[in-house]
Scaffold this active site. Structure first.
Site, PDB file in Angstrom:
ATOM      1  N   HIS A 130      28.816  87.347  40.159  1.00 25.14           N
ATOM      2  CA  HIS A 130      29.120  86.209  41.392  1.00 25.14           C
ATOM      3  C   HIS A 130      27.424  85.488  40.980  1.00 25.14           C
ATOM      4  CE1 HIS A 130      27.700  85.202  45.532  1.00 25.14           C
ATOM      5  NE2 HIS A 130      29.151  85.597  46.076  1.00 25.14           N
ATOM      6  N   ASP A 207      24.603  95.587  40.894  1.00 21.17           N
ATOM      7  CA  ASP A 207      25.170  95.056  42.031  1.00 21.17           C
ATOM      8  C   ASP A 207      26.308  95.141  42.815  1.00 21.17           C
ATOM      9  OD1 ASP A 207      26.522  93.302  43.560  1.00 21.17           O
ATOM     10  OD2 ASP A 207      26.701  91.563  42.685  1.00 21.17           O
ATOM     11  N   GLN A 210      30.696  94.821  46.051  1.00 22.50           N
ATOM     12  CA  GLN A 210      32.426  94.778  46.489  1.00 22.50           C
ATOM     13  C   GLN A 210      32.628  96.591  46.322  1.00 22.50           C
ATOM     14  OE1 GLN A 210      34.060  93.099  47.530  1.00 22.50           O
ATOM     15  NE2 GLN A 210      33.085  91.685  47.369  1.00 22.50           N
ATOM     16  N   LYS A 233      30.246  93.849  54.206  1.00 22.89           N
ATOM     17  CA  LYS A 233      31.597  94.163  53.432  1.00 22.89           C
ATOM     18  C   LYS A 233      31.947  95.779  53.439  1.00 22.89           C
ATOM     19  CE  LYS A 233      30.607  90.753  49.864  1.00 22.89           C
ATOM     20  NZ  LYS A 233      30.707  89.570  50.444  1.00 22.89           N
ATOM     21  N   CYS A 371      32.761  82.163  43.874  1.00 22.46           N
ATOM     22  CA  CYS A 371      31.052  82.414  43.429  1.00 22.46           C
ATOM     23  C   CYS A 371      30.945  82.553  42.205  1.00 22.46           C
ATOM     24  CB  CYS A 371      30.553  82.931  44.737  1.00 22.46           C
ATOM     25  SG  CYS A 371      29.881  82.442  46.337  1.00 22.46           S
TER      26      CYS A 371
HETATM   27  N1  PLP Z   1      27.418  90.282  45.066  1.00 18.09           N
HETATM   28  C1  PLP Z   1      29.516  90.162  44.563  1.00 18.09           C
HETATM   29  C2  PLP Z   1      30.300  90.938  43.761  1.00 18.09           C
HETATM   30  C3  PLP Z   1      29.461  89.779  45.871  1.00 18.09           C
HETATM   31  O1  PLP Z   1      31.158  89.882  46.060  1.00 18.09           O
HETATM   32  C4  PLP Z   1      29.027  89.528  46.395  1.00 18.09           C
HETATM   33  C5  PLP Z   1      29.634  88.562  48.308  1.00 18.09           C
HETATM   34  O2  PLP Z   1      30.409  88.058  47.690  1.00 18.09           O
HETATM   35  C6  PLP Z   1      27.747  89.063  46.758  1.00 18.09           C
HETATM   36  C7  PLP Z   1      27.422  89.440  45.577  1.00 18.09           C
HETATM   37  C8  PLP Z   1      25.987  88.685  47.821  1.00 18.09           C
HETATM   38  O3  PLP Z   1      26.208  89.246  48.405  1.00 18.09           O
HETATM   39  P1  PLP Z   1      26.111  88.658  50.088  1.00 18.09           P
HETATM   40  O4  PLP Z   1      26.169  87.571  50.346  1.00 18.09           O
HETATM   41  O5  PLP Z   1      26.161  89.480  50.998  1.00 18.09           O
HETATM   42  O6  PLP Z   1      24.338  88.996  49.805  1.00 18.09           O
END
Ligand code: PLP
Length: 413
Positions: A130, A207, A210, A233, A371
């Site tokens: 992401h 990270d 998900q 999430k 993203c």
């Molecule tokens: N990493 C992953 C895999 C994501 O799917 C997301 C959000 O869609 C993020 C990071 C960023 O999360 P946040 O926008 O809650 O900070």
């Protein structure tokens, strides 16, 4: 702050009743909410916790000695304990509340990166990250004259671990990797990746955005150095996340932001910093949402990750099979190990048009690059349609998606 004494036992109809938002029509059709990888809906206990906080004990935390302040502080710290248990961390001192995964990654990139990454060092991310697990490292590497390297992803959306092993060397100082891809659904073998990175002395950030709603997170078993995830999430409020870190690393890291709460003593000649985790929590935090986050964790715990996973895997397998068979559909991300995410493109139909036409049928899916633009470049596409499932989704909802899609595709021919 009532916790329902309910064993949902994966009674989806019962679970759905906890989510008032699901019971509505969109464009004259029952809402089919399949955008859970972007954000999940919130159960009533989370909504109640937010309301109760503001109605009954809104106060600033940690500093007050009056009753409301003590109550708010206790609730805030109870959430930290719940988050600690959720990831099996040793101590609450290793659980830092952030705004979300994005801030968690930025905190490590700024604080750890600026102190420990030097000119000529290498930082590894993967091709399926992401943007929030790319850009903070890019910015840090530029500041520190370090090199950002990318672990390749194959056509099925699987990491090339052989290439990864070859990329690891004494220059590798940090690896930051997504546990489960938001675009492909791929579950990466993070435990193996962490062990390999540790062999060359690199630290690893995972990270977990998900992974948190779907997979067991056990920081001790993974031996991970840093883990970030977001409450919104996983059925919790937006604007709250967690950064977990190993104590010895967090102790050595400088504060990310300066201000109230993160200090012990301030004078114009010298400031001493607070202990963990407060050193990284400058200013008044997002108290209400942190407090309500505990209810989201309890909601997941009551159902149980195993049962959640089992239900979502059923939805995934059914959905992939059904959607994959529709004429003109190409699935993007066909790894053997996936969380409940189905991304696809339809030959000759733009993903935005598909998303709009599905919305007209009450079906909420996400369209675009999610993203993950570098991943889109690799697949030579601009974007996909993504359906992502949560514990409250049903086979009937996947049928509604698939039927709608089939009709749209036929109509567009
Ligand atoms: N990493 C992953 C895999 C994501 O799917 C997301 C959000 O869609 C993020 C990071 C960023 O999360 P946040 O926008 O809650 O900070």
């Amino acid at each position: 702050m009532s916790t329902p004494a309910v064993d949902y036992n994966l009674d989806v109809a019962r679970i759905r009743k906890e989510f008032p938002i699901l019971n509505q029509e969109i464009n004259g059709k029952p809402l089919v909410y399949l955008d859970n990888a972007a954000t999940t809906q919130k159960p009533q206990i989370v909504i109640d916790a937010l309301v109760e906080y503001y109605q009954k004990y809104n106060a600033n935390i940690h500093r007050g000695i009056h009753t409301l302040a003590e109550k708010a502080t206790a609730a805030y710290e109870a959430s930290r304990e719940a988050a600690r248990g959720f990831i099996n961390a040793e101590s609450v001192e290793q659980v830092i509340f952030t705004k979300g995964t994005t801030e968690s990654v930025n905190l490590v990139a700024s604080s750890y990166g600026d102190k420990f990454i030097n000119e000529g060092d290498e930082v590894l991310v993967s091709g399926m990250e992401h943007h929030s697990n790319i850009v903070p490292w890019q910015m840090m590497c530029e500041r520190k004259k370090a090199t950002l390297k990318v672990i390749p992803v194959d056509e099925n959306g699987v990491l090339d671990l052989e290439d990864f092993s070859k990329m690891l060397c004494e220059k590798t100082k940090l690896v930051s990797i997504v546990f489960a891809s938001n675009t492909l659904g791929t579950i990466n073998p993070v435990k193996e990746i962490i062990a390999k990175a540790h062999d060359v002395g690199a630290v690893v950030m995972v990270d977990g955005a998900q992974a948190a709603p779907h997979l067991h997170l056990d920081v001790k078993d993974l031996d991970v150095d840093f883990l970030g995830f977001s409450a919104h999430k996983m059925y919790g409020p937006s604007g709250v996340g967690v950064l977990y870190g190993k104590r010895e690393l967090l102790e050595e890291m400088p504060p990310y932001m300066g201000g109230g709460e993160m200090i012990k003593d301030v004078s114009f000649s010298k400031t001493t910093f607070n202990d963990l985790p407060f050193k990284f929590e400058a200013g008044t935090p997002n108290i209400a949402d942190v407090v309500a986050f505990k209810q989201a964790i309890e909601f997941i715990n009551i159902i149980g990750k195993d049962k959640i996973q089992q239900h979502e895997l059923e939805l995934l397998n059914y959905g992939q099979d059904k959607i994959g068979k529709i004429e003109g559909v190409r699935l993007i991300g066909t790894a053997a190990q996936k969380v409940s995410v189905i991304s696809f493109v339809v030959e000759g139909v733009h993903h935005f048009d598909l998303g709009m036409m599905l919305d007209a049928k009450g079906v909420a899916v996400r369209t675009g690059h999610h993203c993950t633009q570098p991943l889109m470049d690799q697949y030579k596409i601009e974007g996909t349609v993504r359906a992502s499932f949560a514990v409250y989704n049903t086979i009937q909802e996947i049928d509604t998606l698939a039927d709608g899609l089939e009709r749209i595709v036929k109509m567009m021919k």
